[in-house]
Motif scaffolding. Structure first.
Motif: not given
Length: 585
Positions: A215-228
């Motif tokens: 859940a934390i990582l998905l939030s981090a991906c959301s911040q920087v657009g790290e879709f992969g």
């Protein structure tokens, strides 16, 4: 010697009553009264349990009055009181009990420090926490893994990531809890890239992530657009391991897909959840809003009102923001009134900002001023005036902008972003002398405009471009192709918007200044590097400028490509010469 608590003991009856009373203050006070009037010798175990339950019931002052009646208080007693206080909404009282513990010449345990550090984290008491860290060292618990974990959690929560990482790196063994604390610390403090990097280290060390990690990582991906990475987490850890997609992780996935530009996939995940809560509904509504799909956001909100949980304050921020960006003034008004009268929610500063933004974007500047006068009690915050000042810039109301800027600078005279906005407004008004004065102030204070950059991901590799960038190996090809694109869109009717560029420059120089903005370079590289029909996704750290927005609309038309640009505030879906924001951003 304490009396026994066997079934035949009088204390046994009281202890049983304690267990039955639970966290209810009235029966607990009645038990206290029975102890006082009885001829029984006070029992430390019994009183420890009583005091702990009284604190858990929310009455620490009563517990403090009762504490002197405990015979020969020990470390376990104070640990129980400190832990109960830190776990309730009364963390400050845990520090009081710690001081009483020290005054009683009792030695703290590792449980003492874990509870106290939690209290300091909840209170954001960074100075107290640092002092407590010295106590940890003095007591010899600096190598205790439970205390080390608590130290990492504390320092991460108060934003001292340097010390948090030092403690983290010293730990010989790290549980998933401490990994999560450190990763979350980075993510919560705007360092999503560092959070993702630490996750890769977690994998290298063979530590299996749990649901909280994901859940934390998905939030981090959301911040920087790290879709992969976000997509890989979904496929590898959730689909790949046949894990049940609960509402917490499901909501994080919805948010990740929406913030990474895949709003359709976000809706697919949302509809596939077995259970929905207010977080998942709000994430999906916010997702539609940030993509410019205000009508879909409002349709989903109406469905939530009929079949879902009651919307909360965060939901209404998402709804009002969607209305503001979609030009839905009347719907926004209705939503604002509904939150107050239908749901009994008291609007906060963020709701006021949304309403001012709603009126301001629609050009209803007088209405926005009236809302501020009638709806906001006390002095409006800087965010309210910033929203209105931005609207003045959009609609070129320079007289009103001058009035508002005075209020804004009085509230936050040391905020560089206000001076940048004012400089841009005066430049649009042609007041270059004032622009020079503002620039001189910024230079004298050592302030600089935030550097803009654009990120594009090609074949799971991220590339970053800045204005006039020449670092890419394909720089020559990128600039040549961009020149070709500019020629093609000029033939289609594009005229550069140069009014936001320094007015002392000649017109030709201004055209060059806007031509090589980071998003144009990233787009040219993306078009060169991908096949026909491939969707292009770009992330911009600042608000997209008017010229780039106009140029990309034309480029989507002449190339037949769909282009998605995520800027600081929202997503722009460019297709066939049009944008999802309808030029309203």
């Amino acid at each position: 010697m304490e009396p026994d608590l066997s079934s035949s003991s009088p204390h046994s009856s009281l202890f049983t009553s304690l267990l039955l009373a639970g966290r209810r203050i009235r029966p607990l006070t009645q038990i206290h009264a029975r102890i006082i009037i009885s001829t029984l010798h006070p029992n430390r175990s019994l009183l420890t349990k009583l005091l702990t339950l009284i604190i858990s019931s929310g009455f620490p002052l009563y517990a403090r009055r009762l504490l002197p009646s405990v015979p020969s208080p020990d470390t376990f007693l104070f640990d129980s009181l400190i832990r109960a206080s830190s776990r309730s909404t009364l963390p400050l009282h845990s520090l009081h009990f710690y001081l009483l513990m020290l005054s009683s010449s009792l030695r703290p345990s590792n449980y003492t420090f874990t509870s106290l550090l939690k209290a300091c984290a909840d209170l954001s008491a960074s100075n107290l926490g640092r002092i407590l860290h010295l106590h940890v060292l003095a007591a010899g618990f600096d190598l205790d893994r439970f205390v080390q974990t608590s130290l990492v959690v504390f320092y991460a929560k108060v934003g001292n990531l340097v010390v948090a990482r030092k403690v983290f790196d010293r730990m010989p063994e790290r549980s998933v809890v401490v990994w999560n604390a450190m990763i979350s610390g980075y993510e919560q403090n705007g360092r999503a890239g560092a959070a993702i990097k630490l996750f890769y280290l977690m994998q290298e060390e063979g530590m299996e992530p749990d649901e909280a990690t994901l859940a934390i990582l998905l939030s981090a991906c959301s911040q920087v657009g790290e879709f992969g990475l976000g997509k890989w987490i979904h496929e590898h850890y959730i689909h790949g391991k046949n894990s049940r997609l609960g509402v917490v992780l499901g909501s994080s996935l919805v948010n990740m897909y929406a913030r990474c530009g895949h709003v359709e996939k976000a809706r697919e995940v949302f509809e596939g959840l077995d259970e929905h809560n207010v977080v998942s509904w709000t994430a999906m509504i916010a997702g539609y809003g940030m993509h410019g799909f205000a009508e879909q956001a409002m349709e989903l909100f109406k469905r939530m009102q009929l079949y879902g949980p009651s919307p909360n304050l965060v939901t209404f921020v998402a709804v009002l923001s969607a209305c503001a960006h979609g030009g839905m003034v009347e719907q926004g008004r209705e939503a604002f009134e509904s939150m107050k009268f239908d749901y009994g929610l008291i609007p906060r500063a963020e709701h006021h900002v949304c309403m001012v933004d709603l009126y301001g974007r629609a050009g209803l500047l007088a209405e926005a001023m009236k809302f501020i006068r009638d709806q906001i009690t006390g002095e409006p915050g800087a965010a309210v005036w910033t929203a209105l000042l931005g609207a003045c810039k959009m609609h070129k109301d320079f007289n009103r902008a001058a009035e508002i800027s005075t209020k804004l600078l009085a509230l936050e005279p040391e905020n560089p972003s206000h001076y940048v906005l004012l400089s841009n407004i005066h430049a649009l008004a042609g007041k270059m002398d004032t622009v020079e004065e503002i620039r001189d102030v910024m230079i004298s204070r050592g302030w600089r405009k935030q550097t803009g950059y654009s990120l594009i991901e090609i074949n799971n590799v991220s590339y970053i471009f800045r204005m006039g960038d020449t670092s890419n190996p394909q720089t020559v090809e990128i600039y040549q192709y961009l020149e070709e694109l500019i020629c093609r869109i000029r033939e289609a009717g594009y005229e550069p918007m140069t009014d936001s560029v320094l007015h002392e420059l000649e017109e030709e120089e201004r055209e060059v200044a806007v031509r090589f903005h980071s998003e144009k370079l990233a787009l040219a590289f993306g078009l060169l590097s991908t096949g026909e029909g491939t969707l292009i996704r770009i992330v911009k750290n600042l608000r997209i400028c008017g010229d780039c927005h106009l140029a990309i609309k034309f480029i989507s038309g002449v190339t037949g490509r769909e282009i998605i640009v995520r800027d600081k505030h929202r997503f722009h879906h460019f297709r066939d010469g049009l944008c999802s924001c309808q030029d309203y951003w």
